[in-house]
Write a protein that holds these residues in place. Structure first.
Motif, PDB file in Angstrom:
ATOM      1  N   LEU A 258       0.837  -1.197   0.000  1.00  0.00           N
ATOM      2  CA  LEU A 258       0.000   0.000   0.000  1.00  0.00           C
ATOM      3  C   LEU A 258       0.876   1.254   0.000  1.00  0.00           C
ATOM      4  O   LEU A 258       1.924   1.298   0.642  1.00  0.00           O
ATOM      5  CB  LEU A 258      -0.900   0.031   1.235  1.00  0.00           C
ATOM      6  CG  LEU A 258      -2.141  -0.850   1.238  1.00  0.00           C
ATOM      7  CD1 LEU A 258      -2.814  -0.762   2.612  1.00  0.00           C
ATOM      8  CD2 LEU A 258      -3.119  -0.441   0.165  1.00  0.00           C
ATOM      9  N   GLN A 259       0.440   2.261  -0.718  1.00  0.00           N
ATOM     10  CA  GLN A 259       1.057   3.581  -0.628  1.00  0.00           C
ATOM     11  C   GLN A 259       0.158   4.436   0.259  1.00  0.00           C
ATOM     12  O   GLN A 259      -1.014   4.621  -0.049  1.00  0.00           O
ATOM     13  CB  GLN A 259       1.189   4.217  -2.016  1.00  0.00           C
ATOM     14  CG  GLN A 259       2.237   3.561  -2.889  1.00  0.00           C
ATOM     15  CD  GLN A 259       2.353   4.239  -4.243  1.00  0.00           C
ATOM     16  OE1 GLN A 259       1.479   5.001  -4.652  1.00  0.00           O
ATOM     17  NE2 GLN A 259       3.417   3.951  -4.952  1.00  0.00           N
ATOM     18  N   CYS A 260       0.696   4.915   1.356  1.00  0.00           N
ATOM     19  CA  CYS A 260      -0.112   5.637   2.328  1.00  0.00           C
ATOM     20  C   CYS A 260       0.491   7.006   2.644  1.00  0.00           C
ATOM     21  O   CYS A 260       1.709   7.195   2.549  1.00  0.00           O
ATOM     22  CB  CYS A 260      -0.259   4.840   3.622  1.00  0.00           C
ATOM     23  SG  CYS A 260      -1.123   3.258   3.419  1.00  0.00           S
ATOM     24  N   THR A 261      -0.370   7.927   3.008  1.00  0.00           N
ATOM     25  CA  THR A 261       0.054   9.248   3.431  1.00  0.00           C
ATOM     26  C   THR A 261      -0.914   9.738   4.495  1.00  0.00           C
ATOM     27  O   THR A 261      -2.025   9.210   4.630  1.00  0.00           O
ATOM     28  CB  THR A 261       0.091  10.235   2.235  1.00  0.00           C
ATOM     29  OG1 THR A 261       0.652  11.476   2.662  1.00  0.00           O
ATOM     30  CG2 THR A 261      -1.308  10.483   1.680  1.00  0.00           C
ATOM     31  N   CYS A 282      -8.605  13.353   1.593  1.00  0.00           N
ATOM     32  CA  CYS A 282      -7.434  12.635   1.110  1.00  0.00           C
ATOM     33  C   CYS A 282      -7.055  13.131  -0.284  1.00  0.00           C
ATOM     34  O   CYS A 282      -7.913  13.625  -1.036  1.00  0.00           O
ATOM     35  CB  CYS A 282      -7.722  11.129   1.044  1.00  0.00           C
ATOM     36  SG  CYS A 282      -7.823  10.327   2.656  1.00  0.00           S
ATOM     37  N   PRO A 283      -5.797  13.013  -0.678  1.00  0.00           N
ATOM     38  CA  PRO A 283      -5.395  13.396  -2.034  1.00  0.00           C
ATOM     39  C   PRO A 283      -6.145  12.566  -3.073  1.00  0.00           C
ATOM     40  O   PRO A 283      -6.639  11.478  -2.780  1.00  0.00           O
ATOM     41  CB  PRO A 283      -3.889  13.082  -2.062  1.00  0.00           C
ATOM     42  CG  PRO A 283      -3.471  13.025  -0.628  1.00  0.00           C
ATOM     43  CD  PRO A 283      -4.660  12.543   0.129  1.00  0.00           C
ATOM     44  N   ALA A 284      -6.227  13.078  -4.277  1.00  0.00           N
ATOM     45  CA  ALA A 284      -6.912  12.380  -5.359  1.00  0.00           C
ATOM     46  C   ALA A 284      -6.295  10.992  -5.559  1.00  0.00           C
ATOM     47  O   ALA A 284      -5.076  10.832  -5.561  1.00  0.00           O
ATOM     48  CB  ALA A 284      -6.813  13.189  -6.646  1.00  0.00           C
ATOM     49  N   GLY A 285      -7.154   9.995  -5.694  1.00  0.00           N
ATOM     50  CA  GLY A 285      -6.689   8.629  -5.898  1.00  0.00           C
ATOM     51  C   GLY A 285      -6.482   7.844  -4.631  1.00  0.00           C
ATOM     52  O   GLY A 285      -6.241   6.637  -4.678  1.00  0.00           O
ATOM     53  N   TYR A 286      -6.558   8.505  -3.462  1.00  0.00           N
ATOM     54  CA  TYR A 286      -6.374   7.833  -2.176  1.00  0.00           C
ATOM     55  C   TYR A 286      -7.731   7.659  -1.489  1.00  0.00           C
ATOM     56  O   TYR A 286      -8.663   8.435  -1.720  1.00  0.00           O
ATOM     57  CB  TYR A 286      -5.465   8.639  -1.262  1.00  0.00           C
ATOM     58  CG  TYR A 286      -3.994   8.591  -1.636  1.00  0.00           C
ATOM     59  CD1 TYR A 286      -3.108   7.795  -0.918  1.00  0.00           C
ATOM     60  CD2 TYR A 286      -3.500   9.340  -2.685  1.00  0.00           C
ATOM     61  CE1 TYR A 286      -1.759   7.749  -1.237  1.00  0.00           C
ATOM     62  CE2 TYR A 286      -2.150   9.298  -3.031  1.00  0.00           C
ATOM     63  CZ  TYR A 286      -1.290   8.500  -2.301  1.00  0.00           C
ATOM     64  OH  TYR A 286       0.034   8.455  -2.624  1.00  0.00           O
ATOM     65  N   GLU A 331      -5.710   9.152   7.704  1.00  0.00           N
ATOM     66  CA  GLU A 331      -4.745   8.268   7.055  1.00  0.00           C
ATOM     67  C   GLU A 331      -5.335   7.821   5.720  1.00  0.00           C
ATOM     68  O   GLU A 331      -6.456   7.310   5.666  1.00  0.00           O
ATOM     69  CB  GLU A 331      -4.456   7.069   7.952  1.00  0.00           C
ATOM     70  CG  GLU A 331      -3.785   7.466   9.263  1.00  0.00           C
ATOM     71  CD  GLU A 331      -3.722   6.325  10.256  1.00  0.00           C
ATOM     72  OE1 GLU A 331      -4.689   5.535  10.299  1.00  0.00           O
ATOM     73  OE2 GLU A 331      -2.724   6.228  10.982  1.00  0.00           O
ATOM     74  N   CYS A 332      -4.573   8.018   4.646  1.00  0.00           N
ATOM     75  CA  CYS A 332      -5.072   7.788   3.294  1.00  0.00           C
ATOM     76  C   CYS A 332      -4.156   6.803   2.572  1.00  0.00           C
ATOM     77  O   CYS A 332      -2.931   6.944   2.620  1.00  0.00           O
ATOM     78  CB  CYS A 332      -5.116   9.099   2.519  1.00  0.00           C
ATOM     79  SG  CYS A 332      -5.927  10.470   3.394  1.00  0.00           S
ATOM     80  N   CYS A 333      -4.735   5.822   1.905  1.00  0.00           N
ATOM     81  CA  CYS A 333      -3.932   4.808   1.224  1.00  0.00           C
ATOM     82  C   CYS A 333      -4.499   4.532  -0.167  1.00  0.00           C
ATOM     83  O   CYS A 333      -5.663   4.824  -0.465  1.00  0.00           O
ATOM     84  CB  CYS A 333      -3.913   3.503   2.029  1.00  0.00           C
ATOM     85  SG  CYS A 333      -3.091   3.640   3.641  1.00  0.00           S
ATOM     86  N   ARG A 334      -3.651   3.935  -1.000  1.00  0.00           N
ATOM     87  CA  ARG A 334      -4.078   3.480  -2.321  1.00  0.00           C
ATOM     88  C   ARG A 334      -3.260   2.252  -2.714  1.00  0.00           C
ATOM     89  O   ARG A 334      -2.165   2.028  -2.200  1.00  0.00           O
ATOM     90  CB  ARG A 334      -3.896   4.571  -3.376  1.00  0.00           C
ATOM     91  CG  ARG A 334      -2.442   4.912  -3.679  1.00  0.00           C
ATOM     92  CD  ARG A 334      -2.354   5.949  -4.783  1.00  0.00           C
ATOM     93  NE  ARG A 334      -0.958   6.309  -5.067  1.00  0.00           N
ATOM     94  CZ  ARG A 334      -0.584   7.192  -5.982  1.00  0.00           C
ATOM     95  NH1 ARG A 334      -1.505   7.824  -6.689  1.00  0.00           N
ATOM     96  NH2 ARG A 334       0.692   7.442  -6.184  1.00  0.00           N
ATOM     97  N   LEU A 335      -3.841   1.462  -3.622  1.00  0.00           N
ATOM     98  CA  LEU A 335      -3.123   0.338  -4.193  1.00  0.00           C
ATOM     99  C   LEU A 335      -2.417   0.838  -5.443  1.00  0.00           C
ATOM    100  O   LEU A 335      -3.067   1.256  -6.402  1.00  0.00           O
ATOM    101  CB  LEU A 335      -4.090  -0.787  -4.563  1.00  0.00           C
ATOM    102  CG  LEU A 335      -4.652  -1.618  -3.401  1.00  0.00           C
ATOM    103  CD1 LEU A 335      -5.760  -2.521  -3.898  1.00  0.00           C
ATOM    104  CD2 LEU A 335      -3.553  -2.449  -2.755  1.00  0.00           C
TER     105      LEU A 335
END
Length: 338
Positions: A258-261, A282-286, A331-335
């Motif tokens: 996971l990419q998280c921010t 959350c940022p776009a895509g997260y 907390e925001c994550c994306r694949l």
């Protein structure tokens, strides 16, 4: 905690949720509406825990939870009232009851794909991988010729490019290939069928032709992924030459972390006051996966922390007359994908 005080706090928050005009009599919730009765049970059941674990005034907590109690569906309130632990109660009220498995409190993830069947397509510039005019000769009538597609550094041995075809040969195990087949001057009308090496030939055509034709067709061919020397077989009804140009391939997806921010909002809470803060989006895509709250001073308390749609929300209380900073995090994550 004194049971009389706890009962009074429970009734204090349940009373505004009455749906019938009645009076609250002592510590009796029987005269409440069904919603009021459930709220009474929740506050009475968990009030002492809130006070001991979060150092929160039960009356303040109950009033701050009022909007959630008022908007929660009745089945959610019932699950919250029946909950055996505080987290399960919160999950029910905040719409997360389905996230917990029924056994051992473990989270049951949703399936995100099948590593065998759900392949990733990789397009490439067209590259020749076979040409029977240069290697092997014609495929005889009712004959089958075997070819290699994966793990090849030089395709010239079967009439193809003297290289790995834009990385095809070094991509690893390829589940399927997209190949443009060209049939050249067959002896009579017929068809070719491409299929996995050592597999059963399907009752289907990859290309149809007439006698003497030069005709092509694009086909997706499943490949043998074992350690065998070949990956693909091609059957021809009539004697013919055959050319194959690969334009892409399908390969198993590569698991990625996971990419998280974390994003946050900082606000100032006045002294001896309460404050409700909200995280940024959350940022776009997260996607928001969680959130938490933090007060700068020791006199700052987190009264409630809960998701609010795509945001996270926190309720703070300042027990000091001095203003302080409070921060709400999401907390925001994306694949990231392959």
């Amino acid at each position: 905690m004194n049971k009389t005080i706890l009962a009074a706090a429970a009734l204090a928050v349940a009373a505004p949720l009455l749906l019938v005009p009645t009076l609250v009599r002592g510590a009796d919730a029987a005269s409440h509406s069904p919603r009021g009765q459930l709220v009474y049970q929740i506050v009475r059941k968990w009030g002492s825990h809130v006070q001991e674990a979060y150092r929160a005034d039960i009356g303040d907590w109950a009033r701050q939870m009022g909007p959630i109690f008022a908007k929660s569906p009745m089945d959610a309130l019932q699950r919250a009232a029946d909950a055996r632990d505080f987290d399960a109660m919160n999950d029910a009220l905040l719409g997360r009851a389905g996230a917990r498995a029924t056994a051992a409190g473990q989270i049951t993830p949703s399936a995100i794909g099948n590593l065998t069947a759900d392949l990733t397509f990789v397009p490439i510039a067209p590259c020749r991988i076979l040409d029977t005019r240069l290697a092997g000769g014609v495929i005889p009538a009712n004959g089958t010729r075997d070819f290699d597609v994966a793990a090849v550094t030089d395709y010239s041995f079967q009439g193809g490019s003297a290289g790995n075809c834009n990385g095809v040969g070094t991509a690893g195990a390829i589940g399927a290939a997209m190949i443009n087949f060209t049939v050249i001057t067959p002896s009579m009308a017929g068809y070719i069928t491409a299929f996995p090496y050592q597999g059963a030939r399907p009752l289907a055509a990859s290309a149809n032709y007439a006698g003497g034709d030069i005709v092509n067709n694009l086909a997706v061919v499943a490949l043998d992924t074992s350690a065998a020397a070949s990956d693909m077989s091609v059957y021809s009804y009539a004697q013919t030459h055959l050319v194959g140009d690969i334009v892409g391939y399908f390969i198993a997806p590569t698991p990625t972390a996971l990419q998280c921010t974390t994003v946050s909002n900082v606000s100032t809470m006045n002294g001896s006051a309460s404050f409700t803060g909200t995280s940024p989006s959350c940022p776009a895509g997260y996607t928001k996966t969680g959130g938490y709250c933090q007060a700068a001073g020791t006199a700052g308390r987190v009264v409630a922390s809960y998701p609010n749609g795509t945001l996270h929300q926190c309720v703070f209380a300042n027990e000091s007359p001095t203003a302080m900073q409070v921060t709400v995090y999401a907390e925001c994550c994306r694949l990231p994908g392959r």
